[in-house]
Design a protein around this motif. Sequence first.
Motif, mmCIF file in Angstrom:
data_model
loop_
_atom_site.group_PDB
_atom_site.id
_atom_site.type_symbol
_atom_site.label_atom_id
_atom_site.label_comp_id
_atom_site.label_asym_id
_atom_site.label_seq_id
_atom_site.Cartn_x
_atom_site.Cartn_y
_atom_site.Cartn_z
ATOM 1 N N PHE A 136 0.832 -1.203 0.000
ATOM 2 C CA PHE A 136 0.000 0.000 0.000
ATOM 3 C C PHE A 136 0.866 1.252 0.000
ATOM 4 C CE2 PHE A 136 -2.052 3.418 2.425
ATOM 5 C CZ PHE A 136 -3.167 3.638 1.642
ATOM 6 N N TYR A 137 1.915 1.238 0.816
ATOM 7 C CA TYR A 137 2.831 2.378 0.876
ATOM 8 C C TYR A 137 3.444 2.651 -0.496
ATOM 9 C CZ TYR A 137 7.103 4.999 1.812
ATOM 10 O OH TYR A 137 8.117 5.937 1.766
ATOM 11 N N MET A 138 3.862 1.579 -1.181
ATOM 12 C CA MET A 138 4.518 1.755 -2.474
ATOM 13 C C MET A 138 3.586 2.377 -3.512
ATOM 14 S SD MET A 138 7.623 0.949 -1.992
ATOM 15 C CE MET A 138 8.238 0.954 -3.675
ATOM 16 N N ILE A 139 2.343 1.919 -3.542
ATOM 17 C CA ILE A 139 1.438 2.460 -4.566
ATOM 18 C C ILE A 139 1.114 3.928 -4.294
ATOM 19 C CG2 ILE A 139 -0.775 1.810 -3.476
ATOM 20 C CD1 ILE A 139 -1.705 1.028 -6.348
ATOM 21 N N VAL A 140 0.978 4.308 -3.016
ATOM 22 C CA VAL A 140 0.718 5.718 -2.709
ATOM 23 C C VAL A 140 1.970 6.550 -2.949
ATOM 24 C CG1 VAL A 140 -0.145 7.345 -0.985
ATOM 25 C CG2 VAL A 140 -1.034 5.026 -1.032
ATOM 26 N N GLN A 141 3.152 5.947 -2.753
ATOM 27 C CA GLN A 141 4.392 6.654 -3.076
ATOM 28 C C GLN A 141 4.457 6.979 -4.566
ATOM 29 O OE1 GLN A 141 7.500 7.764 -1.254
ATOM 30 N NE2 GLN A 141 5.625 8.000 -0.074
ATOM 31 N N GLY A 142 3.863 6.120 -5.376
ATOM 32 C CA GLY A 142 3.786 6.410 -6.807
ATOM 33 C C GLY A 142 3.017 7.696 -7.053
ATOM 34 N N PHE A 143 1.906 7.887 -6.341
ATOM 35 C CA PHE A 143 1.123 9.113 -6.478
ATOM 36 C C PHE A 143 1.872 10.324 -5.917
ATOM 37 C CE2 PHE A 143 -2.372 5.957 -6.686
ATOM 38 C CZ PHE A 143 -2.926 6.359 -7.893
ATOM 39 N N CYS A 144 2.650 10.091 -4.834
ATOM 40 C CA CYS A 144 3.467 11.178 -4.278
ATOM 41 C C CYS A 144 4.509 11.638 -5.302
ATOM 42 C CB CYS A 144 4.179 10.714 -3.003
ATOM 43 S SG CYS A 144 3.130 10.618 -1.548
ATOM 44 N N SER A 145 5.093 10.673 -6.009
ATOM 45 C CA SER A 145 6.086 11.007 -7.033
ATOM 46 C C SER A 145 5.452 11.802 -8.167
ATOM 47 C CB SER A 145 6.733 9.728 -7.580
ATOM 48 O OG SER A 145 7.483 9.058 -6.584
ATOM 49 N N ILE A 146 4.234 11.400 -8.557
ATOM 50 C CA ILE A 146 3.517 12.137 -9.612
ATOM 51 C C ILE A 146 3.235 13.569 -9.159
ATOM 52 C CG2 ILE A 146 1.329 12.290 -10.859
ATOM 53 C CD1 ILE A 146 1.280 9.221 -10.891
ATOM 54 N N GLN A 147 2.822 13.709 -7.902
ATOM 55 C CA GLN A 147 2.555 15.037 -7.353
ATOM 56 C C GLN A 147 3.822 15.888 -7.363
ATOM 57 O OE1 GLN A 147 1.939 15.549 -3.023
ATOM 58 N NE2 GLN A 147 0.024 16.591 -3.541
ATOM 59 N N CYS A 148 4.938 15.265 -7.020
ATOM 60 C CA CYS A 148 6.214 15.977 -6.983
ATOM 61 C C CYS A 148 6.650 16.400 -8.385
ATOM 62 C CB CYS A 148 7.276 15.088 -6.342
ATOM 63 S SG CYS A 148 8.744 15.984 -5.812
ATOM 64 N N ILE A 149 6.425 15.545 -9.370
ATOM 65 C CA ILE A 149 6.757 15.883 -10.761
ATOM 66 C C ILE A 149 5.921 17.073 -11.234
ATOM 67 C CG2 ILE A 149 6.620 15.063 -13.151
ATOM 68 C CD1 ILE A 149 7.268 12.249 -12.058
ATOM 69 N N ARG A 150 4.639 17.097 -10.838
ATOM 70 C CA ARG A 150 3.717 18.130 -11.306
ATOM 71 C C ARG A 150 3.977 19.480 -10.654
ATOM 72 N NH1 ARG A 150 -1.045 17.589 -9.590
ATOM 73 N NH2 ARG A 150 -2.002 18.987 -11.112
ATOM 74 N N ILE A 151 4.167 19.500 -9.332
ATOM 75 C CA ILE A 151 4.215 20.794 -8.633
ATOM 76 C C ILE A 151 5.520 21.034 -7.891
ATOM 77 C CG2 ILE A 151 1.695 20.760 -8.346
ATOM 78 C CD1 ILE A 151 2.158 20.074 -5.396
ATOM 79 N N GLY A 152 6.380 20.038 -7.836
ATOM 80 C CA GLY A 152 7.609 20.183 -7.063
ATOM 81 C C GLY A 152 8.679 20.992 -7.770
ATOM 82 N N LYS A 153 9.582 21.551 -6.983
ATOM 83 C CA LYS A 153 10.719 22.300 -7.523
ATOM 84 C C LYS A 153 11.854 21.324 -7.805
ATOM 85 C CE LYS A 153 9.412 26.389 -4.846
ATOM 86 N NZ LYS A 153 9.813 27.358 -3.783
ATOM 87 N N VAL A 154 11.737 20.629 -8.926
ATOM 88 C CA VAL A 154 12.708 19.594 -9.268
ATOM 89 C C VAL A 154 13.252 19.814 -10.676
ATOM 90 C CG1 VAL A 154 11.753 17.823 -7.750
ATOM 91 C CG2 VAL A 154 10.824 18.083 -10.042
ATOM 92 N N SER A 155 14.480 19.342 -10.901
ATOM 93 C CA SER A 155 15.110 19.482 -12.207
ATOM 94 C C SER A 155 14.594 18.408 -13.160
ATOM 95 C CB SER A 155 16.629 19.351 -12.061
ATOM 96 O OG SER A 155 16.973 18.023 -11.689
ATOM 97 N N VAL A 156 14.992 18.523 -14.411
ATOM 98 C CA VAL A 156 14.596 17.539 -15.416
ATOM 99 C C VAL A 156 15.114 16.152 -15.053
ATOM 100 C CG1 VAL A 156 14.822 16.853 -17.834
ATOM 101 C CG2 VAL A 156 14.495 19.272 -17.253
ATOM 102 N N VAL A 157 16.372 16.084 -14.579
ATOM 103 C CA VAL A 157 16.957 14.797 -14.183
ATOM 104 C C VAL A 157 16.190 14.196 -13.025
ATOM 105 C CG1 VAL A 157 19.009 13.668 -13.226
ATOM 106 C CG2 VAL A 157 19.264 15.406 -15.015
ATOM 107 N N GLN A 158 15.866 15.025 -12.028
ATOM 108 C CA GLN A 158 15.108 14.540 -10.876
ATOM 109 C C GLN A 158 13.722 14.062 -11.286
ATOM 110 O OE1 GLN A 158 15.509 18.117 -8.606
ATOM 111 N NE2 GLN A 158 17.358 17.439 -7.548
#
Length: 233
Positions: free
Chosen positions: A148-170
């Motif tokens: 369960f943790y892993m699948i929700v972490q997938g959504f956290c990663s998507i959220q981070c890609i969409r709104i996070g202050k991350v570089s292209v590599v990240q």
Amino acid sequence: MQQRHTVAKNKYAIMMLPILVILFFVATMYSTVKIVQERGNWIVIGTFNITLDPVFYKNDISAYGTDGVQHYIFAIGFTIIPILVGLSMFMRYKMFYMYCGKSLLNTVTFTLGTVHIPFLILMGWTDGQDGQRVHFPCAIAGLGLLSFYMIVQGFCSIQCIRIGKVSVVQKGFLLFSVVCCFGVAIATPACVILWIKMADSFYEWLAVMCLFGSMLAFYFDFAVSSDTAFDRL
């Protein structure tokens, strides 16, 4: 300069957490399987000696933690492993907090994810045969919570890609995490169902190896994360 050196040391130590999870799992299982094989592939259950299949993955993982020295190796290993996983979860929570700020999804995921720790520890210290009434439910609960943790972490990663202050590599490595998290979250329950339904321990081994192996995604995320994500450790 000294502060930057300390930050770098912290980051390298954090990067090793997911690797240590995998190494401890491999070391625990290799040691217990080796002990059982060296004494003739038999284990003690109550007052009986039970012969195991020489091919290790045809036997339940729990069979290698039933008695003697291997029981304590198994128990100690499955005490250290969930603690290391919990520390990795905390660092990933901190990393997402740095990139995306406060997030209810991130907080809830981390909180629920750490609940797996007591279940896996209790699983490790209870006999997988005589203590089956405790051992098996704890194993299912621990693995289930991790999935369960892993699948929700997938959504956290998507959220981070969409709104996070991350570089292209990240973003690229976060996308890799999404694939790993969703893949493992689907594969692990499927393997557990096949294990129970078909009584084939190969699927149990596959489920556990996939789950702990997916920690590699965390390693890459930590490796490309900003040093400032861990600057207060």
